[in-house]
Motif scaffolding. Sequence first.
Motif, PDB file in Angstrom:
ATOM      1  N   ALA A  29      69.827  18.583  55.212  1.00  0.00           N
ATOM      2  CA  ALA A  29      70.852  19.624  55.201  1.00  0.00           C
ATOM      3  C   ALA A  29      72.019  19.290  56.110  1.00  0.00           C
ATOM      4  CB  ALA A  29      70.240  20.962  55.585  1.00  0.00           C
ATOM      5  N   GLN A  30      71.737  18.768  57.295  1.00  0.00           N
ATOM      6  CA  GLN A  30      72.814  18.538  58.245  1.00  0.00           C
ATOM      7  C   GLN A  30      73.711  17.378  57.825  1.00  0.00           C
ATOM      8  OE1 GLN A  30      69.585  18.325  58.870  1.00  0.00           O
ATOM      9  NE2 GLN A  30      69.017  16.622  60.217  1.00  0.00           N
ATOM     10  N   ALA A  31      73.245  16.553  56.866  1.00  0.00           N
ATOM     11  CA  ALA A  31      74.035  15.409  56.426  1.00  0.00           C
ATOM     12  C   ALA A  31      74.739  15.676  55.103  1.00  0.00           C
ATOM     13  CB  ALA A  31      73.151  14.184  56.294  1.00  0.00           C
ATOM     14  N   THR A  32      74.560  16.853  54.546  1.00  0.00           N
ATOM     15  CA  THR A  32      75.127  17.165  53.238  1.00  0.00           C
ATOM     16  C   THR A  32      76.660  17.182  53.290  1.00  0.00           C
ATOM     17  OG1 THR A  32      73.218  18.501  52.603  1.00  0.00           O
ATOM     18  CG2 THR A  32      75.264  18.887  51.404  1.00  0.00           C
ATOM     19  N   LYS A  33      77.265  16.466  52.351  1.00  0.00           N
ATOM     20  CA  LYS A  33      78.719  16.441  52.262  1.00  0.00           C
ATOM     21  C   LYS A  33      79.149  17.177  50.998  1.00  0.00           C
ATOM     22  CE  LYS A  33      82.834  13.496  52.158  1.00  0.00           C
ATOM     23  NZ  LYS A  33      83.362  12.112  52.221  1.00  0.00           N
ATOM     24  N   VAL A  34      80.097  18.112  51.154  1.00  0.00           N
ATOM     25  CA  VAL A  34      80.600  18.905  50.039  1.00  0.00           C
ATOM     26  C   VAL A  34      82.053  18.530  49.775  1.00  0.00           C
ATOM     27  CG1 VAL A  34      81.088  21.229  49.198  1.00  0.00           C
ATOM     28  CG2 VAL A  34      79.055  20.813  50.616  1.00  0.00           C
ATOM     29  N   ILE A  35      82.376  18.301  48.511  1.00  0.00           N
ATOM     30  CA  ILE A  35      83.763  18.055  48.135  1.00  0.00           C
ATOM     31  C   ILE A  35      84.191  19.108  47.107  1.00  0.00           C
ATOM     32  CG2 ILE A  35      83.848  15.608  48.678  1.00  0.00           C
ATOM     33  CD1 ILE A  35      83.237  14.967  45.793  1.00  0.00           C
ATOM     34  N   VAL A  36      85.509  19.306  47.010  1.00  0.00           N
ATOM     35  CA  VAL A  36      86.051  20.417  46.222  1.00  0.00           C
ATOM     36  C   VAL A  36      87.014  19.880  45.170  1.00  0.00           C
ATOM     37  CG1 VAL A  36      87.412  22.545  46.340  1.00  0.00           C
ATOM     38  CG2 VAL A  36      85.842  21.950  48.207  1.00  0.00           C
ATOM     39  N   ILE A  37      86.994  20.510  43.982  1.00  0.00           N
ATOM     40  CA  ILE A  37      87.973  20.184  42.943  1.00  0.00           C
ATOM     41  C   ILE A  37      88.614  21.467  42.422  1.00  0.00           C
ATOM     42  CG2 ILE A  37      86.897  18.035  42.174  1.00  0.00           C
ATOM     43  CD1 ILE A  37      85.735  19.675  39.790  1.00  0.00           C
ATOM     44  N   ASN A  38      89.836  21.333  41.965  1.00  0.00           N
ATOM     45  CA  ASN A  38      90.551  22.428  41.309  1.00  0.00           C
ATOM     46  C   ASN A  38      90.564  22.108  39.811  1.00  0.00           C
ATOM     47  OD1 ASN A  38      92.533  24.100  40.132  1.00  0.00           O
ATOM     48  ND2 ASN A  38      93.616  24.290  42.080  1.00  0.00           N
ATOM     49  N   GLN A  39      89.669  22.739  39.074  1.00  0.00           N
ATOM     50  CA  GLN A  39      89.487  22.408  37.668  1.00  0.00           C
ATOM     51  C   GLN A  39      90.739  22.666  36.831  1.00  0.00           C
ATOM     52  OE1 GLN A  39      86.134  24.934  36.969  1.00  0.00           O
ATOM     53  NE2 GLN A  39      84.644  23.344  37.458  1.00  0.00           N
ATOM     54  N   GLY A  40      91.377  23.806  37.068  1.00  0.00           N
ATOM     55  CA  GLY A  40      92.583  24.129  36.313  1.00  0.00           C
ATOM     56  C   GLY A  40      93.684  23.102  36.538  1.00  0.00           C
ATOM     57  N   VAL A 146      83.523   9.875  41.583  1.00  0.00           N
ATOM     58  CA  VAL A 146      84.147  10.341  42.817  1.00  0.00           C
ATOM     59  C   VAL A 146      83.081  10.792  43.813  1.00  0.00           C
ATOM     60  CG1 VAL A 146      85.649  12.109  43.834  1.00  0.00           C
ATOM     61  CG2 VAL A 146      86.339  10.943  41.726  1.00  0.00           C
ATOM     62  N   MET A 147      82.063  11.456  43.321  1.00  0.00           N
ATOM     63  CA  MET A 147      80.977  11.873  44.221  1.00  0.00           C
ATOM     64  C   MET A 147      80.328  10.675  44.890  1.00  0.00           C
ATOM     65  SD  MET A 147      78.938  15.104  42.621  1.00  0.00           S
ATOM     66  CE  MET A 147      77.989  15.171  44.135  1.00  0.00           C
ATOM     67  N   THR A 148      80.086   9.628  44.110  1.00  0.00           N
ATOM     68  CA  THR A 148      79.456   8.421  44.654  1.00  0.00           C
ATOM     69  C   THR A 148      80.364   7.774  45.694  1.00  0.00           C
ATOM     70  OG1 THR A 148      78.257   8.035  42.592  1.00  0.00           O
ATOM     71  CG2 THR A 148      78.517   6.163  44.072  1.00  0.00           C
ATOM     72  N   GLU A 149      81.647   7.645  45.363  1.00  0.00           N
ATOM     73  CA  GLU A 149      82.602   7.032  46.297  1.00  0.00           C
ATOM     74  C   GLU A 149      82.716   7.833  47.592  1.00  0.00           C
ATOM     75  OE1 GLU A 149      86.302   6.607  44.320  1.00  0.00           O
ATOM     76  OE2 GLU A 149      85.678   4.868  43.131  1.00  0.00           O
ATOM     77  N   GLN A 150      82.651   9.146  47.470  1.00  0.00           N
ATOM     78  CA  GLN A 150      82.798  10.015  48.640  1.00  0.00           C
ATOM     79  C   GLN A 150      81.476  10.199  49.389  1.00  0.00           C
ATOM     80  OE1 GLN A 150      85.622  11.673  49.831  1.00  0.00           O
ATOM     81  NE2 GLN A 150      86.868  10.502  48.388  1.00  0.00           N
ATOM     82  N   ASN A 151      80.412   9.636  48.819  1.00  0.00           N
ATOM     83  CA  ASN A 151      79.073   9.818  49.398  1.00  0.00           C
ATOM     84  C   ASN A 151      78.769  11.318  49.563  1.00  0.00           C
ATOM     85  OD1 ASN A 151      76.595   8.922  50.384  1.00  0.00           O
ATOM     86  ND2 ASN A 151      77.304   8.947  52.523  1.00  0.00           N
ATOM     87  N   ALA A 152      79.130  12.082  48.525  1.00  0.00           N
ATOM     88  CA  ALA A 152      78.954  13.537  48.561  1.00  0.00           C
ATOM     89  C   ALA A 152      77.688  13.935  47.808  1.00  0.00           C
ATOM     90  CB  ALA A 152      80.162  14.229  47.947  1.00  0.00           C
ATOM     91  N   GLN A 153      77.092  15.028  48.244  1.00  0.00           N
ATOM     92  CA  GLN A 153      75.910  15.552  47.569  1.00  0.00           C
ATOM     93  C   GLN A 153      76.236  16.749  46.669  1.00  0.00           C
ATOM     94  OE1 GLN A 153      75.683  14.777  51.113  1.00  0.00           O
ATOM     95  NE2 GLN A 153      75.085  12.813  50.199  1.00  0.00           N
ATOM     96  N   ILE A 154      77.341  17.426  46.960  1.00  0.00           N
ATOM     97  CA  ILE A 154      77.709  18.621  46.197  1.00  0.00           C
ATOM     98  C   ILE A 154      79.203  18.611  45.911  1.00  0.00           C
ATOM     99  CG2 ILE A 154      77.835  21.153  46.215  1.00  0.00           C
ATOM    100  CD1 ILE A 154      75.409  21.189  48.040  1.00  0.00           C
ATOM    101  N   THR A 167      90.968  18.648  53.539  1.00  0.00           N
ATOM    102  CA  THR A 167      90.412  17.294  53.475  1.00  0.00           C
ATOM    103  C   THR A 167      89.213  17.187  52.533  1.00  0.00           C
ATOM    104  OG1 THR A 167      89.097  17.811  55.437  1.00  0.00           O
ATOM    105  CG2 THR A 167      91.194  16.648  55.781  1.00  0.00           C
ATOM    106  N   THR A 168      88.631  18.326  52.144  1.00  0.00           N
ATOM    107  CA  THR A 168      87.483  18.283  51.230  1.00  0.00           C
ATOM    108  C   THR A 168      87.918  18.230  49.765  1.00  0.00           C
ATOM    109  OG1 THR A 168      87.311  20.706  51.061  1.00  0.00           O
ATOM    110  CG2 THR A 168      86.107  19.636  52.858  1.00  0.00           C
ATOM    111  N   ASP A 169      89.206  18.452  49.501  1.00  0.00           N
ATOM    112  CA  ASP A 169      89.698  18.526  48.126  1.00  0.00           C
ATOM    113  C   ASP A 169      89.971  17.127  47.571  1.00  0.00           C
ATOM    114  OD1 ASP A 169      91.426  18.885  45.791  1.00  0.00           O
ATOM    115  OD2 ASP A 169      91.519  20.979  46.408  1.00  0.00           O
ATOM    116  N   VAL A 170      89.305  16.801  46.463  1.00  0.00           N
ATOM    117  CA  VAL A 170      89.457  15.475  45.850  1.00  0.00           C
ATOM    118  C   VAL A 170      90.126  15.567  44.475  1.00  0.00           C
ATOM    119  CG1 VAL A 170      87.506  14.471  47.107  1.00  0.00           C
ATOM    120  CG2 VAL A 170      87.117  15.614  44.894  1.00  0.00           C
ATOM    121  N   THR A 171      90.821  16.666  44.239  1.00  0.00           N
ATOM    122  CA  THR A 171      91.439  16.889  42.931  1.00  0.00           C
ATOM    123  C   THR A 171      92.384  15.756  42.546  1.00  0.00           C
ATOM    124  OG1 THR A 171      91.275  19.295  43.152  1.00  0.00           O
ATOM    125  CG2 THR A 171      92.916  18.458  41.603  1.00  0.00           C
TER     126      THR A 171
END
Length: 199
Positions: A29-40, A146-154, A167-171
Amino acid sequence: MFSIRPTFIALALVFGAASAVVSAPAAEAQATKVIVINQGKIYNDSRSGKDIETKVDNIERSMQAELKPTADRLKAKSTSLQPRLQGKTMQQLQADPALVSELQQFEKDLAAHQRNQQVRAAELQATIRKARSDWAKALEPVLQEVMTEQNAQIMVSRNQLVFAAPTTDVTATVISKLDARTPSISVVRQRLPQQQTAQ
């Protein structure tokens, strides 16, 4: 003429497995990385999203052109009938069989034209659904990359968040990769089954 262009509903409805939240194998849990996208924004700003909208616009214009001759003819007929019906009682109308026949034929033609409008509207909606579904399928591997490149889990859709650090937005990254991989989407007019068009 008609315009049946559904307003842009959250693309999560179309994305399916690649939609609002994409998860990679869980880490602690403490290592979980979350990234965000704007679908629209991805749809509206990507080359493939714009390509879809341009092609759908062209298909809609083609449908309107198909309907226009009949619509113009019906409008002219309505204009010619109005002064002939003006002030006439039902008895007077029934005493003019030729006019009654014209009026009945006009009503049949108008009903048929309205059915054709409904068919075109349904076909346009089906065309849009198919094109956006194909677009979502093209987007899915980009999101995974993008998730793989960012080493993100969510990966989370921005419209599901109250707040997220910029900084979490990868749109922008997603749009760039999607543009490179899929600059356009094939958009083919969908046709209703024959039995549906006859109803």
